[in-house]
Design a protein around this motif. Structure first.
Motif, mmCIF file in Angstrom:
data_model
loop_
_atom_site.group_PDB
_atom_site.id
_atom_site.type_symbol
_atom_site.label_atom_id
_atom_site.label_comp_id
_atom_site.label_asym_id
_atom_site.label_seq_id
_atom_site.Cartn_x
_atom_site.Cartn_y
_atom_site.Cartn_z
ATOM 1 N N SER A 67 -57.028 -60.608 -54.737
ATOM 2 C CA SER A 67 -55.886 -59.779 -54.369
ATOM 3 C C SER A 67 -56.180 -58.991 -53.099
ATOM 4 N N CYS A 68 -57.376 -58.441 -53.001
ATOM 5 C CA CYS A 68 -57.769 -57.700 -51.793
ATOM 6 C C CYS A 68 -57.850 -58.629 -50.588
ATOM 7 N N SER A 69 -58.389 -59.797 -50.785
ATOM 8 C CA SER A 69 -58.490 -60.777 -49.700
ATOM 9 C C SER A 69 -57.111 -61.132 -49.167
ATOM 10 N N SER A 70 -56.144 -61.285 -50.076
ATOM 11 C CA SER A 70 -54.787 -61.631 -49.661
ATOM 12 C C SER A 70 -54.181 -60.532 -48.803
ATOM 13 N N VAL A 71 -54.376 -59.260 -49.197
ATOM 14 C CA VAL A 71 -53.841 -58.144 -48.411
ATOM 15 C C VAL A 71 -54.447 -58.132 -47.017
ATOM 16 N N VAL A 72 -55.755 -58.287 -46.938
ATOM 17 C CA VAL A 72 -56.433 -58.251 -45.637
ATOM 18 C C VAL A 72 -55.953 -59.393 -44.749
ATOM 19 N N ARG A 73 -55.835 -60.582 -45.303
ATOM 20 C CA ARG A 73 -55.365 -61.730 -44.509
ATOM 21 C C ARG A 73 -53.958 -61.488 -43.988
ATOM 22 N N ARG A 74 -53.083 -60.982 -44.847
ATOM 23 C CA ARG A 74 -51.704 -60.742 -44.432
ATOM 24 C C ARG A 74 -51.620 -59.682 -43.345
ATOM 25 N N LEU A 75 -52.405 -58.620 -43.486
ATOM 26 C CA LEU A 75 -52.380 -57.563 -42.474
ATOM 27 C C LEU A 75 -52.965 -58.063 -41.156
ATOM 28 N N LEU A 76 -54.023 -58.840 -41.213
ATOM 29 C CA LEU A 76 -54.589 -59.402 -39.986
ATOM 30 C C LEU A 76 -53.599 -60.356 -39.324
ATOM 31 N N ASP A 77 -52.878 -61.125 -40.126
ATOM 32 C CA ASP A 77 -51.864 -62.027 -39.559
ATOM 33 C C ASP A 77 -50.751 -61.234 -38.866
ATOM 34 N N MET A 78 -50.378 -60.098 -39.442
ATOM 35 C CA MET A 78 -49.288 -59.294 -38.893
ATOM 36 C C MET A 78 -49.719 -58.476 -37.674
ATOM 37 N N ALA A 79 -50.901 -57.852 -37.773
ATOM 38 C CA ALA A 79 -51.308 -56.875 -36.763
ATOM 39 C C ALA A 79 -52.453 -57.348 -35.870
ATOM 40 N N GLY A 80 -53.169 -58.376 -36.324
ATOM 41 C CA GLY A 80 -54.242 -58.933 -35.506
ATOM 42 C C GLY A 80 -55.567 -58.206 -35.591
ATOM 43 N N ARG A 81 -55.608 -57.090 -36.327
ATOM 44 C CA ARG A 81 -56.847 -56.304 -36.378
ATOM 45 C C ARG A 81 -56.773 -55.298 -37.524
ATOM 46 N N ILE A 82 -57.929 -54.851 -37.989
ATOM 47 C CA ILE A 82 -58.035 -53.705 -38.894
ATOM 48 C C ILE A 82 -59.204 -52.875 -38.377
ATOM 49 N N ASP A 83 -58.910 -51.685 -37.898
ATOM 50 C CA ASP A 83 -59.931 -50.834 -37.293
ATOM 51 C C ASP A 83 -60.502 -49.815 -38.266
ATOM 52 N N VAL A 84 -59.694 -49.413 -39.228
ATOM 53 C CA VAL A 84 -60.078 -48.355 -40.163
ATOM 54 C C VAL A 84 -59.735 -48.787 -41.574
ATOM 55 N N LEU A 85 -60.673 -48.554 -42.492
ATOM 56 C CA LEU A 85 -60.414 -48.750 -43.915
ATOM 57 C C LEU A 85 -60.738 -47.446 -44.633
ATOM 58 N N VAL A 86 -59.766 -46.923 -45.368
ATOM 59 C CA VAL A 86 -59.982 -45.751 -46.216
ATOM 60 C C VAL A 86 -59.871 -46.207 -47.664
ATOM 61 N N ASN A 87 -61.012 -46.234 -48.354
ATOM 62 C CA ASN A 87 -61.041 -46.631 -49.762
ATOM 63 C C ASN A 87 -60.742 -45.399 -50.613
ATOM 64 N N ASN A 88 -59.476 -45.273 -50.989
ATOM 65 C CA ASN A 88 -59.002 -44.082 -51.687
ATOM 66 C C ASN A 88 -58.513 -44.380 -53.103
ATOM 67 N N ALA A 89 -58.292 -45.630 -53.447
ATOM 68 C CA ALA A 89 -57.711 -45.972 -54.749
ATOM 69 C C ALA A 89 -58.650 -45.588 -55.886
ATOM 70 N N GLY A 90 -58.073 -45.165 -56.995
ATOM 71 C CA GLY A 90 -58.896 -44.854 -58.156
ATOM 72 C C GLY A 90 -58.065 -44.367 -59.319
ATOM 73 N N ILE A 91 -58.677 -44.417 -60.502
ATOM 74 C CA ILE A 91 -58.032 -43.947 -61.731
ATOM 75 C C ILE A 91 -59.048 -43.166 -62.555
ATOM 76 N N THR A 92 -58.554 -42.465 -63.556
ATOM 77 C CA THR A 92 -59.429 -41.821 -64.540
ATOM 78 C C THR A 92 -59.026 -42.265 -65.936
ATOM 79 N N ARG A 93 -60.017 -42.336 -66.814
ATOM 80 C CA ARG A 93 -59.788 -42.518 -68.247
ATOM 81 C C ARG A 93 -60.853 -41.685 -68.941
ATOM 82 N N ASP A 94 -60.557 -40.408 -69.104
ATOM 83 C CA ASP A 94 -61.560 -39.442 -69.533
ATOM 84 C C ASP A 94 -61.720 -39.397 -71.046
ATOM 85 N N CYS A 95 -62.965 -39.372 -71.478
ATOM 86 C CA CYS A 95 -63.333 -39.070 -72.856
ATOM 87 C C CYS A 95 -64.857 -39.076 -72.934
#
Length: 247
Positions: A67-95
């Motif tokens: 799934s991540c590979s697909s996003v990167v390929r699509r963005l590179l196809d659209m914009a031609g480059r990725i200069d910055v990656l901010v890894n911000n995704a996350g969840i909690t499941r506390d106990c």
């Protein structure tokens, strides 16, 4: 020079939104990922557009490498480059660990830590080829000090900085920097859902400045770290926590 491109995972949450808006303000073409369970992405995009902020949006299961590979390929196809990656995704499941299921463990490690590997691995080749890149991993104060009932979350967040340090050594010679940002408690919808007594009696007394942080304060640090001026900063873990934890 063509417009630089920034990809922000989990870009539609409280902090993710602030980061997307700040990077747009800094002149980046911004792309945000959102989880398959997010049914409000169209409303979020419309709200940003109403404020003059254009963001590309990609559905992605960040715990899934294809799934991540697909996003990167699509963005590179659209914009031609990725200069910055901010890894911000996350969840909690506390106990507590004694009550934590294997599914709870793997879900949090997948979204918070596996996602960093999955996204970074796919953008890195493009950055190295251009001999310029910025990778920012959004960790947490809990990854530095631990937190009761969050052994899965704190393990993932601590692991993010180990990843940052090792990768920083590998790619520094290619003009790519890798840093960790560790926010404390921020004034976001997730924190505001806490019971008022918990916030007043347990959380705020731990914070020497006496208040929650603003997502914009963290976004400002991200904006610096992705700039040309931050080219000598790599492998760092920068705390933004109001003094809650100091190293």
């Amino acid at each position: 020079m063509h417009q630089q491109v920034a990809l922000v995972t989990g870009g539609m949450g409280g902090l993710g939104t602030a980061v997307c808006r700040r990077l747009h303000q800094e002149g980046f073409l911004v792309a945000a990922t959102y989880s398959p369970s997010n049914c409000r992405h169209d409303a979020w995009l419309a709200a940003q557009r109403a404020d003059g902020v254009e963001v590309l949006a990609f559905e992605a299961d960040v715990a899934d490498s294809p799934s991540c590979s697909s996003v990167v390929r699509r963005l590179l196809d659209m914009a031609g480059r990725i200069d910055v990656l901010v890894n911000n995704a996350g969840i909690t499941r506390d106990c507590s660990l004694l009550r934590m299921s294997v599914d709870d463990w793997h879900a949090v490690l997948g979204s918070n830590l596996d996602s960093v590997f999955n996204m970074t691995r796919h953008v890195l080749e493009s950055m190295i080829a251009r001999r310029w890149g910025r990778i920012i991993n959004i960790s947490s104060v809990d990854g530095q000090q631990g937190a009761f009932g969050q052994s899965n979350y704190t393990a993932a967040k601590a692991g993010m900085h180990g990843f940052s340090k090792s990768l920083a050594l590998e790619v520094a010679r290619h003009g790519v920097t890798v840093n960790t940002v560790s926010p404390g408690y921020l004034d976001t919808a997730m924190v505001r859902r806490m019971r008022g007594d918990v916030l007043r009696e347990r959380i705020l007394p731990q914070i020497p400045v006496g208040r929650l942080g603003s997502p914009d304060e963290v976004a400002g640090l991200v904006a610096y770290l992705v700039s040309e001026q931050a080219g000598y900063v790599t492998g760092a873990n920068i705390a933004v926590n109001g003094g809650q934890h100091m190293q």
